[in-house]
Structure formats: C-alpha cells, structure tokens
Design a protein around this motif. Structure first.
Motif, PDB file in Angstrom:
ATOM      1  N   ALA A  88      24.911  25.571  42.112  1.00  0.00           N
ATOM      2  CA  ALA A  88      25.899  26.368  42.818  1.00  0.00           C
ATOM      3  C   ALA A  88      25.283  27.664  43.325  1.00  0.00           C
ATOM      4  CB  ALA A  88      27.060  26.678  41.874  1.00  0.00           C
ATOM      5  N   TYR A  89      26.044  28.323  44.170  1.00  0.00           N
ATOM      6  CA  TYR A  89      25.661  29.622  44.699  1.00  0.00           C
ATOM      7  C   TYR A  89      26.158  30.702  43.737  1.00  0.00           C
ATOM      8  CZ  TYR A  89      24.476  27.469  49.168  1.00  0.00           C
ATOM      9  OH  TYR A  89      23.894  26.731  50.157  1.00  0.00           O
ATOM     10  N   THR A  90      25.565  30.783  42.555  1.00  0.00           N
ATOM     11  CA  THR A  90      26.036  31.700  41.529  1.00  0.00           C
ATOM     12  C   THR A  90      24.976  32.747  41.208  1.00  0.00           C
ATOM     13  OG1 THR A  90      25.199  30.212  39.817  1.00  0.00           O
ATOM     14  CG2 THR A  90      27.510  29.958  40.433  1.00  0.00           C
ATOM     15  N   SER A  91      25.407  33.767  40.476  1.00  0.00           N
ATOM     16  CA  SER A  91      24.483  34.796  40.022  1.00  0.00           C
ATOM     17  C   SER A  91      23.534  34.191  39.020  1.00  0.00           C
ATOM     18  CB  SER A  91      25.262  35.935  39.372  1.00  0.00           C
ATOM     19  OG  SER A  91      26.020  36.587  40.349  1.00  0.00           O
TER      20      SER A  91
ATOM     21  N   SER B  69      21.620  27.905  46.628  1.00  0.00           N
ATOM     22  CA  SER B  69      22.213  27.039  45.616  1.00  0.00           C
ATOM     23  C   SER B  69      21.075  26.635  44.687  1.00  0.00           C
ATOM     24  CB  SER B  69      22.842  25.806  46.256  1.00  0.00           C
ATOM     25  OG  SER B  69      23.351  24.957  45.254  1.00  0.00           O
TER      26      SER B  69
END
Length: 184
Positions: free
Chosen positions: A2-5, A146
C-alpha cells in the motif's frame, strides 16, 4: 502492499534520500518530489532523457510494487521511456519489469505498474531514462510509492529467542519476533 507511511505518501524527506542525474529543475529540486505537496513542485524539460535517472534511497530494503507520478495536467505531455531498476549497493542495478513510457495519465496522475511483479527487496530504486524526451516544461508534483517489507524467509531460534532471517542480498536483518524489536 500500500501507499502507507513511512515511504508511501506524505513528507518522506527524513526517510528517503532522492537524487537525480541529467534532469535539471527550476524553482525547486528533486527533494520536492517526496515532500508530500501534491499540487506544486519544481519544473523540468529535457531534450534527451537517455541515461538520466531519478533515484531513491529508502535506507532499508523494501519491496516496491508501484509508483504514482503526479504532475501538471498537460493534455499532450510525454515524458519518455523509462526502466525501473533496483540495487542493493547503489552500484549494480537489476531491471524490474519492462521499459515503459510515461504519459500524462489521467488528470496528471500516472500509475507506473512496471514494478507490479517485483518480489525482491532493494534499498535503492531508480527510474533510468531509456529513450525519448521530457517534452513539456511542466511542474512535477510528487512521486508516491506502493511498498511492503520483505517477508521473513526463515525463523531461527538462538538461545531460546526466535529471529527472522529477512530476504535481502546485501544484509540480513535480525529481528526479535516476540517483541518486534531490531536486535542488529
């Protein structure tokens, strides 16, 4: 994935080092492309992108699976043909997927899926210019990633404590699985 921290979105300048070769920027620099600002950034154009690159040092080995490129919405903009690459040591590079053209995408957002089959964790990633031109002088706003951490390959027990041997060619991360603390 995912596009997460900490690497996906937002201001990532404290965890990613961005560098560039060949492309020149006006009104900003390459670090503006990972600062979390998605509606303003530096501008560039370049007649021949062959051999140019944009590179990111993630400071840890991660598996990158997609890049979203946000830029000014020019209807006919083309940005050349690029090759995604990964490296463990910042000197020898492996191609990831096939070369691909970057166009304007939808409303100035291009999703670069050439990395979708990547299963190898690298510390360094770059986009290497293969051919063409960065034809339009346009603002480049942001690159978003991602990603995921590598999956443990093998669990080992040392003195009764479980450790995970993480898939990585350049180093082995030993983690205390019980407490999720990095040991060394």
């Amino acid at each position: 994935m995912a596009y997460t921290s900490p690497y996906g979105t937002g201001d990532r300048r404290s965890v990613i080092t961005a560098t560039v070769s060949g492309l020149t920027f006006g009104a900003g620099n390459v670090t503006n492309l990972i600062d979390g600002v998605t509606n303003a950034g530096p501008y560039t154009s370049h007649a021949n992108i062959t051999g140019d690159w944009l590179k990111w040092d993630f400071t840890a080995s991660i598996i990158l699976t997609e890049i979203t490129f946000k830029k000014q919405n020019w209807a006919s903009s083309v940005y050349g043909t690029w090759q995604a690459q990964g490296s463990h040591n910042d000197s020898s590079w492996d191609n990831i997927g096939s070369a691909f053209a970057i166009d304007n995408g939808t409303a100035g957002v291009s999703v670069l899926t050439a990395l979708s089959g990547n299963t190898t964790a690298y510390r360094y990633y770059r986009l290497l210019g293969v051919s063409g031109a960065w034809a339009q002088t346009s603002d480049i706003f942001e690159f978003e990633f991602s990603w995921t951490y590598p999956v443990p390959r093998d669990i080992k027990t040392i003195d009764g404590v479980a450790y995970a041997d993480i898939k990585s060619v350049d180093s082995i991360l030993i983690a205390d699985v019980k407490n999720f603390n990095t040991v060394s």
